[in-house]
Each structure stands twice: as C-alpha cells, then as structure tokens.
Write a protein that holds these residues in place. Structure first.
Motif, PDB file in Angstrom:
ATOM      1  N   ILE A   8       1.276  -1.023   0.391  1.00  0.00           N
ATOM      2  CA  ILE A   8       0.136  -0.009  -0.142  1.00  0.00           C
ATOM      3  C   ILE A   8       0.372   1.383  -0.092  1.00  0.00           C
ATOM      4  CG2 ILE A   8      -2.156   1.472   1.146  1.00  0.00           C
ATOM      5  CD1 ILE A   8      -2.530  -1.210   2.303  1.00  0.00           C
ATOM      6  N   SER A   9       1.100   1.150  -1.189  1.00  0.00           N
ATOM      7  CA  SER A   9       2.390   2.351  -1.102  1.00  0.00           C
ATOM      8  C   SER A   9       2.215   3.385  -2.268  1.00  0.00           C
ATOM      9  CB  SER A   9       3.729   2.313  -1.440  1.00  0.00           C
ATOM     10  OG  SER A   9       4.667   3.351  -2.002  1.00  0.00           O
ATOM     11  N   VAL A  10       1.703   4.799  -2.111  1.00  0.00           N
ATOM     12  CA  VAL A  10       1.465   5.921  -2.958  1.00  0.00           C
ATOM     13  C   VAL A  10       3.084   6.865  -2.789  1.00  0.00           C
ATOM     14  CG1 VAL A  10      -0.521   5.462  -3.471  1.00  0.00           C
ATOM     15  CG2 VAL A  10       0.096   7.339  -1.962  1.00  0.00           C
ATOM     16  N   SER A  11       3.189   7.954  -4.286  1.00  0.00           N
ATOM     17  CA  SER A  11       4.259   9.031  -3.843  1.00  0.00           C
ATOM     18  C   SER A  11       3.986   9.528  -4.869  1.00  0.00           C
ATOM     19  CB  SER A  11       5.320   8.385  -4.342  1.00  0.00           C
ATOM     20  OG  SER A  11       5.355   7.569  -5.861  1.00  0.00           O
ATOM     21  N   TYR A  12       4.193  10.762  -4.005  1.00  0.00           N
ATOM     22  CA  TYR A  12       3.832  12.545  -4.766  1.00  0.00           C
ATOM     23  C   TYR A  12       3.785  12.240  -6.584  1.00  0.00           C
ATOM     24  CZ  TYR A  12       2.537  17.422  -5.554  1.00  0.00           C
ATOM     25  OH  TYR A  12       2.778  18.446  -5.859  1.00  0.00           O
ATOM     26  N   TRP A  31      -0.637  -8.983  -3.938  1.00  0.00           N
ATOM     27  CA  TRP A  31      -3.071  -9.043  -3.001  1.00  0.00           C
ATOM     28  C   TRP A  31      -3.953  -8.784  -4.279  1.00  0.00           C
ATOM     29  CZ3 TRP A  31      -2.273  -8.561   1.410  1.00  0.00           C
ATOM     30  CH2 TRP A  31      -0.898  -9.040   1.750  1.00  0.00           C
ATOM     31  N   ALA A  32      -3.143 -10.236  -5.024  1.00  0.00           N
ATOM     32  CA  ALA A  32      -5.210 -10.225  -5.986  1.00  0.00           C
ATOM     33  C   ALA A  32      -5.628 -11.891  -5.444  1.00  0.00           C
ATOM     34  CB  ALA A  32      -4.249 -10.200  -7.332  1.00  0.00           C
ATOM     35  N   VAL A  33      -7.460 -11.395  -6.746  1.00  0.00           N
ATOM     36  CA  VAL A  33      -7.841 -12.388  -6.866  1.00  0.00           C
ATOM     37  C   VAL A  33      -8.255 -12.832  -7.778  1.00  0.00           C
ATOM     38  CG1 VAL A  33     -10.147 -13.282  -5.687  1.00  0.00           C
ATOM     39  CG2 VAL A  33      -9.027 -11.235  -4.467  1.00  0.00           C
ATOM     40  N   TYR A  41      -7.682  -3.805  -1.449  1.00  0.00           N
ATOM     41  CA  TYR A  41      -6.151  -3.905  -1.730  1.00  0.00           C
ATOM     42  C   TYR A  41      -6.596  -2.382  -2.397  1.00  0.00           C
ATOM     43  CZ  TYR A  41      -2.026  -3.252  -3.486  1.00  0.00           C
ATOM     44  OH  TYR A  41      -1.023  -3.175  -4.277  1.00  0.00           O
ATOM     45  N   VAL A  42      -7.224  -2.232  -3.752  1.00  0.00           N
ATOM     46  CA  VAL A  42      -6.839  -1.473  -4.290  1.00  0.00           C
ATOM     47  C   VAL A  42      -7.984  -0.174  -3.965  1.00  0.00           C
ATOM     48  CG1 VAL A  42      -8.445  -0.477  -6.875  1.00  0.00           C
ATOM     49  CG2 VAL A  42      -6.948  -2.816  -6.604  1.00  0.00           C
ATOM     50  N   LEU A  43      -8.413  -0.472  -3.121  1.00  0.00           N
ATOM     51  CA  LEU A  43      -9.177   0.684  -2.459  1.00  0.00           C
ATOM     52  C   LEU A  43      -8.377   1.848  -0.918  1.00  0.00           C
ATOM     53  CD1 LEU A  43     -11.754   3.101  -1.249  1.00  0.00           C
ATOM     54  CD2 LEU A  43     -12.771   0.947  -0.539  1.00  0.00           C
ATOM     55  N   ALA A  44      -7.347   0.688  -0.543  1.00  0.00           N
ATOM     56  CA  ALA A  44      -6.272   0.727   0.127  1.00  0.00           C
ATOM     57  C   ALA A  44      -5.556   1.739  -0.271  1.00  0.00           C
ATOM     58  CB  ALA A  44      -6.141  -0.228   0.769  1.00  0.00           C
ATOM     59  N   LEU A  45      -5.175   1.936  -1.717  1.00  0.00           N
ATOM     60  CA  LEU A  45      -4.532   2.548  -2.182  1.00  0.00           C
ATOM     61  C   LEU A  45      -4.606   4.010  -2.602  1.00  0.00           C
ATOM     62  CD1 LEU A  45      -3.113  -0.189  -5.052  1.00  0.00           C
ATOM     63  CD2 LEU A  45      -2.414   0.980  -2.740  1.00  0.00           C
ATOM     64  N   ALA A  46      -5.921   3.983  -3.128  1.00  0.00           N
ATOM     65  CA  ALA A  46      -6.633   5.017  -2.737  1.00  0.00           C
ATOM     66  C   ALA A  46      -7.039   5.672  -1.266  1.00  0.00           C
ATOM     67  CB  ALA A  46      -8.320   5.724  -3.619  1.00  0.00           C
ATOM     68  N   ILE A  47      -7.060   5.273  -0.228  1.00  0.00           N
ATOM     69  CA  ILE A  47      -7.231   5.883   0.766  1.00  0.00           C
ATOM     70  C   ILE A  47      -6.055   6.572   1.372  1.00  0.00           C
ATOM     71  CG2 ILE A  47      -7.054   5.304   3.152  1.00  0.00           C
ATOM     72  CD1 ILE A  47      -9.641   3.728   2.751  1.00  0.00           C
ATOM     73  N   GLN A  48      -4.001   6.022   0.948  1.00  0.00           N
ATOM     74  CA  GLN A  48      -2.986   5.991   1.752  1.00  0.00           C
ATOM     75  C   GLN A  48      -3.359   7.446   0.899  1.00  0.00           C
ATOM     76  OE1 GLN A  48      -1.338   5.319   3.290  1.00  0.00           O
ATOM     77  NE2 GLN A  48       0.251   5.988   2.755  1.00  0.00           N
ATOM     78  N   ALA A  49      -3.835   7.645  -0.308  1.00  0.00           N
ATOM     79  CA  ALA A  49      -3.860   9.248  -1.132  1.00  0.00           C
ATOM     80  C   ALA A  49      -4.484  10.036  -0.789  1.00  0.00           C
ATOM     81  CB  ALA A  49      -3.953   8.784  -2.932  1.00  0.00           C
ATOM     82  N   GLY A  50      -5.639   9.785  -0.323  1.00  0.00           N
ATOM     83  CA  GLY A  50      -5.617  10.641   0.712  1.00  0.00           C
ATOM     84  C   GLY A  50      -5.315  11.235   2.325  1.00  0.00           C
ATOM     85  N   VAL A  51      -4.804  10.193   2.333  1.00  0.00           N
ATOM     86  CA  VAL A  51      -4.120  10.513   3.851  1.00  0.00           C
ATOM     87  C   VAL A  51      -3.142  11.132   3.309  1.00  0.00           C
ATOM     88  CG1 VAL A  51      -2.481   9.260   5.356  1.00  0.00           C
ATOM     89  CG2 VAL A  51      -4.892   8.310   5.145  1.00  0.00           C
ATOM     90  N   GLN A  52      -2.282  10.846   2.852  1.00  0.00           N
ATOM     91  CA  GLN A  52      -0.548  11.587   2.759  1.00  0.00           C
ATOM     92  C   GLN A  52      -1.219  12.845   2.045  1.00  0.00           C
ATOM     93  OE1 GLN A  52       1.869   8.209   0.965  1.00  0.00           O
ATOM     94  NE2 GLN A  52       2.110   9.723  -0.053  1.00  0.00           N
ATOM     95  N   PHE A 213      -8.630  -3.392   3.221  1.00  0.00           N
ATOM     96  CA  PHE A 213      -8.199  -4.345   2.596  1.00  0.00           C
ATOM     97  C   PHE A 213      -9.060  -5.034   3.728  1.00  0.00           C
ATOM     98  CE2 PHE A 213      -5.793  -8.741   3.408  1.00  0.00           C
ATOM     99  CZ  PHE A 213      -6.073  -8.813   2.206  1.00  0.00           C
ATOM    100  N   LEU A 214      -8.638  -5.365   4.982  1.00  0.00           N
ATOM    101  CA  LEU A 214      -8.993  -6.085   5.900  1.00  0.00           C
ATOM    102  C   LEU A 214     -10.836  -6.472   5.733  1.00  0.00           C
ATOM    103  CD1 LEU A 214      -6.727  -5.232   8.930  1.00  0.00           C
ATOM    104  CD2 LEU A 214      -6.374  -6.944   8.083  1.00  0.00           C
ATOM    105  N   ALA A 215     -11.365  -5.305   5.878  1.00  0.00           N
ATOM    106  CA  ALA A 215     -12.503  -5.141   5.598  1.00  0.00           C
ATOM    107  C   ALA A 215     -12.982  -6.265   4.028  1.00  0.00           C
ATOM    108  CB  ALA A 215     -13.530  -3.891   5.745  1.00  0.00           C
ATOM    109  N   ASP A 216     -12.609  -6.340   3.343  1.00  0.00           N
ATOM    110  CA  ASP A 216     -12.572  -7.502   2.501  1.00  0.00           C
ATOM    111  C   ASP A 216     -12.270  -8.293   2.415  1.00  0.00           C
ATOM    112  OD1 ASP A 216     -14.268  -6.999  -0.586  1.00  0.00           O
ATOM    113  OD2 ASP A 216     -12.210  -6.183  -1.406  1.00  0.00           O
ATOM    114  N   THR A 217     -11.711  -8.949   3.364  1.00  0.00           N
ATOM    115  CA  THR A 217     -11.235 -10.218   3.171  1.00  0.00           C
ATOM    116  C   THR A 217     -12.419 -10.931   4.070  1.00  0.00           C
ATOM    117  OG1 THR A 217      -9.612  -9.374   2.887  1.00  0.00           O
ATOM    118  CG2 THR A 217      -9.198 -11.819   3.334  1.00  0.00           C
TER     119      THR A 217
END
Length: 332
Positions: A8-12, A31-33, A41-52, A213-217
């Motif tokens: 779960i990593s994003v960069s500016y 992290w695929a099905v 997991y994909v939603l977590a990436l978007a949230i991480q961008a929001g966090v940053q 991710f945890l909420a989707d597993t």
C-alpha cells in the motif's frame, strides 16, 4: 513481492493546485484474487493517497470513505487524482479517483477529520463498556486458543495472511440451526462469519489504509451457504467482485501493547440477501482489535472489554465465474 504495509504505497507526482494533487504507484501482484487485484487493496491505495494529501492539515484521519468500482483494476502502474471538495471546521471532503490507462477504475468520496474527540471537547460522546448498550466483541474464542483455518479461496496473498474462523458461527449457519427461518418467522435469516485475522510478516502494522483490505477479506453469504442452497455455485471457482464499498473509521488504532496486537484483528460479518442480477449480494463487516496474534498471549479476565471496533464496512458485490476474472484481466 511486498507485504501489505509496503504494497500500500503511493508517491507524490504533481499538484496543479493546492487542492488538487496526483499520486502514483504500482499494484502488487501478490494482492490479487485470481488475476485481478483485491478490491479492498485497491481502495486502500486510494485511501493512502488521501492520507498523504491530508498529512499536513488539521484533518489527517479518514472518517468515512464511499467508493464505486467502475471497472476492475489491473496489475499495473496507477495514478490517484485527489481533489479537495470542501474544507470545514470539523471535516474535509475529498474526491479521489484511481486511474489506469487513462480510465477511472475507482471513484471515491472521502471525509477526513480527527478520529476521536480531543481531550478538551466539552462533551465526551461515546458508547462503550461498561454500558449495557455498547456493542461487545462478537468473537467467542481468545486468539491464543483459536485454531488456524485453511483458506480455500483463489487468493494470491495467502502467503501473507492466516486466520482462525469462529466455530460458534459455523454451527449457527447449519441447516438445522435455530437461526433458520420458517413461514412463521418474523425477520431473521442470513448467515454470519467471524475470525481472527493475522498479517504474518512480523514487521506488519494495521493502518487506517489497510483497514479497507481487511474489510474486504472474509467469507460472504454465497460462500457460507450449504451446497443444497447455492444453486450449483462453487465458491472456489467463483469471483466476487466488489461494486460499491463504504468504510466507516470508528476509533484510532491503538498502539501495540500487551492488550492490543499490532498486526492481528477480529473480523465479523453478516450477509442477508443474494440474487439476480449476476448473483448480487450484500455484506456488513466489523473490524475489531485483537489482544494477541494467533497462538500467542494468554486469556485473562476482562480481555474482551479492552477490545474496540475500529471500523465497519458495507458493500455490494457480484457472483461471477472465475473465467470472467481471467477474461477481464486479459482485456485490461
């Protein structure tokens, strides 16, 4: 491939204005099905961008996220375009879109604020033990005594996780359980599931972004139904893509201690409806803190009262053959 915290990593990348910024990253194939990245997991990436995006503001904590999955993501580079919609005294509203190949794959509306009342607040609002109205930890067995359960789903990330499902819920779902309904029943129905869930890498830590991710597993209603009720569906041969998902962040994640594990949580879910079109079904899930990792720690008096629900989630998903999963990945 990376454990969840590093995946779960994003960069500016760029910021056309102070209120609009672009972040980039690469979706990790672990992290695929099947052939398609896990939706949480994909939603977590978007949230991480929001966090940053919010890191230098007064509203640093995600409070609520609503997402629509417009198209399946692929195992490829991505961008998240974040735009501030409104800044208020208590909350900031963001719009975040995850983009691949110039197509929006997920669109999200995020609310950021401060998760938990400040000590100076005039009213300390909340509903927690010892109140008899408070929701209590729904899992029956302490993690130290829980028995690890095999994972039969086509998850590429099995090497990074393990869980122990709650046997009490398995019994509650049986055809002869008192929980089953009849023509004389008012309400009722549906199925339940619960488990202790552990990220196995010792360096892992539960973060606000990883909660998606945890909420989707979990095991959903179609997977829990007995064979006689599934209409020919085979869970291990079925893909359950998420269409919409909302996450409510209820409390700060406690720091690691003898009362709270840094990488294990309790999961509890319910599902009630399933049908056409495309095997559409609902899910509700709670994410709880855990007192220890699986097979570790010791059960002590009052251990339940120390655990808190840190997030809840709801979603609508489909039930499609895994062949659709492979064909979608081939087209992306």
């Amino acid at each position: 491939m990376a454990p969840l915290g590093k995946a779960i990593s994003v960069s500016y990348v760029d910021g056309p204005t102070a209120d609009a910024k672009i972040y980039r990253g690469d979706i990790d194939s672990d992290w695929a099905v099947g052939h398609v990245p896990n939706g949480g997991y994909v939603l977590a990436l978007a949230i991480q961008a929001g966090v940053q995006h919010q890191a230098s503001t007064l509203h640093r904590d995600p409070i609520h996220v609503t997402s629509h999955f417009l198209q399946a993501a692929s195992i490829a580079p991505f961008q998240v375009h974040v735009r501030t919609l409104k800044r208020g005294r208590g909350f900031t509203n963001l719009l975040a879109e995850l983009v691949q190949q110039d197509r929006i794959r997920i669109t999200t509306h995020m609310i950021f604020g401060s998760c938990g009342s400040p000590p100076s607040a005039a009213l300390q609002l909340g509903l927690a033990p010892p109140s008899s109205y408070a929701r209590r930890l729904p899992l029956h067995v302490h993690p130290s005594k829980a028995v690890q359960t095999r994972m039969a789903r086509p998850w590429q990330y099995k090497q990074h996780i393990k869980w122990a499902s709650d046997p009490h819920f398995r019994a509650q779902n049986l055809p002869d359980s008192p929980a089953r309904t009849s023509s004389a029943t008012v309400g009722g129905g549906g199925l339940v599931w619960g488990a202790w869930f552990e990220l196995t890498d010792p360096e892992e830590r539960i973060t606000p972004s990883s909660l998606a991710f945890l909420a989707d597993t979990f095991l959903n209603l179609p997977s829990l139904l007995p064979r006689s009720e599934r209409g020919g569906l085979v869970p291990s041969e079925t893909w359950f893509p998420t269409v919409t998902m909302s996450v409510c962040f209820l409390a700060p994640i406690p720091p690691p201690s003898t009362r709270h594990s840094p990488r294990t949580v309790g999961l509890y879910s319910t599902g009630t409806f399933w049908g056409e079109p495309q095997g559409r079904h609902d899910a509700y899930l709670e994410v709880w803190t855990a007192p220890s990792n699986l097979g570790e720690g010791a059960e002590v008096d009052g251990w339940r009262d120390d655990q808190i629900c840190i997030a809840t989630a709801t979603q609508m998903a489909l039930s499609l053959p895994m062949a659709v999963n492979a064909s979608r990945a081939a087209k992306l």
